[in-house]
Design a protein around this motif. Structure first.
Motif, mmCIF file in Angstrom:
data_model
loop_
_atom_site.group_PDB
_atom_site.id
_atom_site.type_symbol
_atom_site.label_atom_id
_atom_site.label_comp_id
_atom_site.label_asym_id
_atom_site.label_seq_id
_atom_site.Cartn_x
_atom_site.Cartn_y
_atom_site.Cartn_z
ATOM 1 N N UNK A 1 0.790 -1.215 0.000
ATOM 2 C CA UNK A 1 0.000 0.000 0.000
ATOM 3 C C UNK A 1 0.822 1.265 0.000
ATOM 4 N N UNK A 2 2.148 1.126 -0.219
ATOM 5 C CA UNK A 2 3.037 2.285 -0.198
ATOM 6 C C UNK A 2 3.783 2.419 -1.523
ATOM 7 N N UNK A 3 3.956 3.670 -1.948
ATOM 8 C CA UNK A 3 4.838 3.978 -3.067
ATOM 9 C C UNK A 3 6.044 4.707 -2.485
ATOM 10 N N UNK A 4 7.205 4.112 -2.642
ATOM 11 C CA UNK A 4 8.432 4.658 -2.061
ATOM 12 C C UNK A 4 9.383 5.068 -3.171
ATOM 13 N N UNK B 1 2.836 8.472 -12.663
ATOM 14 C CA UNK B 1 2.952 8.620 -11.214
ATOM 15 C C UNK B 1 1.636 8.361 -10.510
ATOM 16 N N UNK B 2 0.560 8.906 -11.056
ATOM 17 C CA UNK B 2 -0.767 8.683 -10.468
ATOM 18 C C UNK B 2 -1.176 7.222 -10.589
ATOM 19 N N UNK B 3 -0.897 6.605 -11.747
ATOM 20 C CA UNK B 3 -1.232 5.191 -11.943
ATOM 21 C C UNK B 3 -0.515 4.326 -10.909
ATOM 22 N N UNK B 4 0.779 4.541 -10.723
ATOM 23 C CA UNK B 4 1.551 3.734 -9.776
ATOM 24 C C UNK B 4 1.096 3.992 -8.337
ATOM 25 N N UNK B 5 0.793 5.248 -8.014
ATOM 26 C CA UNK B 5 0.302 5.561 -6.665
ATOM 27 C C UNK B 5 -1.047 4.890 -6.412
ATOM 28 N N UNK B 6 -1.936 4.931 -7.402
ATOM 29 C CA UNK B 6 -3.240 4.278 -7.266
ATOM 30 C C UNK B 6 -3.087 2.764 -7.108
ATOM 31 N N UNK B 7 -2.163 2.178 -7.856
ATOM 32 C CA UNK B 7 -1.931 0.735 -7.746
ATOM 33 C C UNK B 7 -1.398 0.370 -6.368
ATOM 34 N N UNK C 1 -1.901 2.153 -3.523
ATOM 35 C CA UNK C 1 -2.898 2.424 -2.484
ATOM 36 C C UNK C 1 -4.150 1.564 -2.621
ATOM 37 N N UNK C 2 -4.672 1.481 -3.843
ATOM 38 C CA UNK C 2 -5.922 0.743 -4.052
ATOM 39 C C UNK C 2 -5.666 -0.745 -4.308
ATOM 40 N N UNK C 3 -4.531 -1.046 -4.927
ATOM 41 C CA UNK C 3 -4.199 -2.445 -5.206
ATOM 42 C C UNK C 3 -3.390 -3.098 -4.117
ATOM 43 N N UNK C 4 -3.059 -2.339 -3.062
ATOM 44 C CA UNK C 4 -2.321 -2.859 -1.913
ATOM 45 C C UNK C 4 -0.984 -3.486 -2.319
ATOM 46 N N UNK C 5 -0.258 -2.772 -3.180
ATOM 47 C CA UNK C 5 1.056 -3.234 -3.619
ATOM 48 C C UNK C 5 2.143 -2.345 -3.024
#
Length: 223
Positions: free
Chosen positions: A33-36, A182-188, A190-194
């Motif tokens: 759920x984090x983008x680092x 950036x938005x696609x990866x952040x959504x994945x 947060x919403x995709x729990x990756x």
């Protein structure tokens, strides 16, 4: 609990007077759920860090674990299987098969990983999000650098990995595409729990990151 953890990672290249200490006592972890973002200049050790995190390289010292499982204690076959099922890579050279069309890249993945990949409809939606669906019958050498980069991102996401490791995924993209990716990866994340880890010198991605690290001369620091 962290899905990916690196502890006291040290990596050297070369021998004797030419020996270089590339990564120095590096500690890192990321939750689902984090983008680092790991920022650093060229030559700072970013690509080495990423390939070690994904088990493509072995550190000289330290440990790497996925969901608490020590990757360095696995057999090569077990490690390959873990990478196939748990980790998606977006590497700088794209790693696309030159004689396969964009859509055939995914069909090849289906032959290697027969279950757990995203559905045909979800793949269509992903390719449309990345604005490359109309290029599905094109070969890599018929695509621009930015299009190949977006195809590589789609292929990394296709297997539904828990961890996505991306090396300069926006290097060939203009500012508008950077915002979209950036938005696609952040959504994945947060919403995709990756857990998504991006190593880059592209500061344009900072707005999308949950945590930011800086890697300089092999030393990793948060903030």
């Amino acid at each position: 609990m962290a899905v990916l953890t690196l502890k006291q990672i040290n990596k050297y290249f070369g021998k004797d007077s030419a020996r270089v200490h590339v990564l120095k006592d590096l500690d890192f972890s990321v939750d689902k759920g984090k983008l680092v973002l790991v920022l650093g200049p060229s030559g700072s050790g970013k690509s080495t860090f990423l390939t070690i995190a994904g088990g493509l390289q072995t550190p000289d010292k330290g440990s790497i674990s996925i969901n608490g499982q020590d990757m360095l204690k696995l057999t090569p076959k077990q490690r390959d299987n873990l990478r196939l099922n748990k980790i998606g890579f977006v590497l700088q050279n794209y790693s696309l098969v030159p004689y396969l069309t964009a859509m055939e890249q995914f069909q090849l993945v289906d032959r290697i990983k027969k279950e757990g990949n995203i559905s045909s409809d979800a793949l269509t939606q992903l390719l449309q999000q990345l604005d490359i669906y109309e290029l599905k019958n094109k070969y890599p050498d018929q695509l621009s650098g930015g299009q190949r980069q977006r195809l590589a991102i789609a292929r990394a996401l296709y297997t539904q990995p828990e961890v996505v490791l991306a090396d300069e995924p926006t290097a060939a993209l203009d500012s508008e595409r950077v915002k979209e990716v950036g938005k696609l990866l952040a959504d994945l994340a947060h919403q995709g729990n990756k857990a998504i880890v991006i190593v880059t010198h592209d500061s344009r991605l900072q707005d999308f990151a949950d945590d930011i690290y800086h890697l300089n001369d092999g030393v990793l620091e948060k903030g």
